[in-house]
Design a protein around this motif. Structure first.
Motif, short mmCIF file in Angstrom:
data_model
loop_
_atom_site.label_atom_id
_atom_site.label_comp_id
_atom_site.label_asym_id
_atom_site.label_seq_id
_atom_site.Cartn_x
_atom_site.Cartn_y
_atom_site.Cartn_z
N ARG A 46 117.83 10.01 1.14
CA ARG A 46 117.98 9.53 2.50
C ARG A 46 117.92 8.01 2.52
N SER A 49 121.72 3.04 5.55
CA SER A 49 123.16 2.86 5.38
C SER A 49 123.44 2.52 3.93
N GLU A 73 121.72 11.89 3.23
CA GLU A 73 121.56 11.74 4.67
C GLU A 73 121.42 10.26 5.00
N GLN A 74 122.04 9.83 6.11
CA GLN A 74 121.91 8.46 6.59
C GLN A 74 121.41 8.49 8.03
N ASP A 75 120.44 7.62 8.32
CA ASP A 75 119.94 7.60 9.70
C ASP A 75 120.27 6.32 10.44
N ARG A 84 127.47 3.70 15.81
CA ARG A 84 126.45 4.41 15.05
C ARG A 84 126.73 5.91 15.06
N TRP A 85 126.39 6.56 13.96
CA TRP A 85 126.57 8.01 13.92
C TRP A 85 125.56 8.60 12.94
N THR A 86 125.26 9.87 13.17
CA THR A 86 124.37 10.60 12.28
C THR A 86 124.96 11.98 12.03
#
Length: 288
Positions: A46, A49, A73-75, A84-86
């Motif tokens: 995790r 970016s 996973e990117q937060d 921005r996106w998740t």
């Protein structure tokens, strides 16, 4: 039990058996070779970016050309225009690469995100068996239920004076109830023959190595290496009536008629003027 002791939701990499973790050692064995572009492949569980992380490493000398950083996973992932996106952990492929095309004039580096789009689309078409298209400048489109959907995107950022970090995000197993917006899609929803992320990642990186090598050998000229021709053939934006939302709040509407030698989208306006667009957000106003 204190809050610190509470297990993180879905903290186990095996919490979703349809989304197993990537095997970094296997990826390195398959991608890193003598004389090849890829020098190192790292997979982190995790991060915020991968683009930001890899750019920081390049800035202080901890990363060289051919570095690949993959996150399960990117937060704090960023797209174009700082959107921005998740996405759920292990539901896609989120990675960045560092390229330093010293032999190519900087004026031609603008082709790198388009080149990456061609490489990603080509690799996924072969490995996943899904028809893909490109929305200028760097969105990956698939068809879900007869509707055009965005399944991925590309973000290129300068990393110091000599390098470019290119980030790629592709939705692989994202389910209908997990879509962040109605017009999003995934390879699974588009009927991919496989959603095993290992061969998909390898296919994209091998395709990127091939296209990047040809482009460098041509000195960045998109003509001799057939990059301009291939991008044009796979660009869903061409032939469409579009609105270009330009920096500074100006809009331009017209038919997208070409991608020029600098990678810009050329619009034919109602006034009969052909105007190149080098930066901006493109909205498709009618079906192809």
């Amino acid at each position: 039990m204190t809050p610190r002791d509470v297990p993180e939701r879905n903290s186990s990499p095996w919490s979703d058996l349809d989304r197993p973790p990537l095997d970094a050692r296997a990826l390195r064995r398959g991608l890193v070779r003598e004389g090849g572009l890829w020098r190192e492949v790292e997979v982190v569980r995790r991060t915020g970016s991968t683009n930001s992380d890899l750019a920081a490493r390049a800035a202080d000398g901890r990363a060289a050309e051919g570095a690949v950083l993959v996150a399960e996973e990117q937060d704090a992932a960023r797209g174009r225009l700082d959107r921005r996106w998740t996405a759920p952990a292990r539901s896609g492929l989120f990675f960045s690469v560092l390229l330093t095309p010293a032999e190519v004039p900087v004026a031609r580096w603008g082709w790198l995100p388009l080149l990456t789009g061609v490489a990603v689309a080509t690799g996924l078409s072969r490995a996943a068996g899904v028809d893909t298209a490109l929305k200028w400048p760097n969105d990956l489109l698939v068809t879900v239920g007869g509707e055009e959907r965005k399944a991925g995107g590309i973000l290129a950022e300068r990393a110091g004076a000599a390098g470019v970090v290119i980030g790629v995000g592709v939705n692989v197993t994202l389910r209908a109830d997990e879509l962040p917006v109605p017009h999003a899609g995934s390879l699974a929803l588009a009927g991919a023959v496989t959603t095993d992320r290992d061969p998909l990642l390898r296919a994209m990186l091998r395709s990127l190595e091939d296209w990047y090598g040809r482009w460098r050998e041509a000195g960045g000229d998109p003509g001799p290496c057939r990059l301009q021709e291939t991008y044009t053939a796979g660009c869903a934006t061409l032939g469409r009536h579009v609105r270009a939302e330009l920096p500074g709040g100006r809009d331009l509407t017209g038919e997208a008629v070409a991608v020029d030698g600098d990678g810009r989208l050329v619009l034919a306006t109602e006034d009969g003027v052909r105007e190149p667009v080098g930066a901006g957000d493109i909205v498709h106003l009618r079906p192809a």
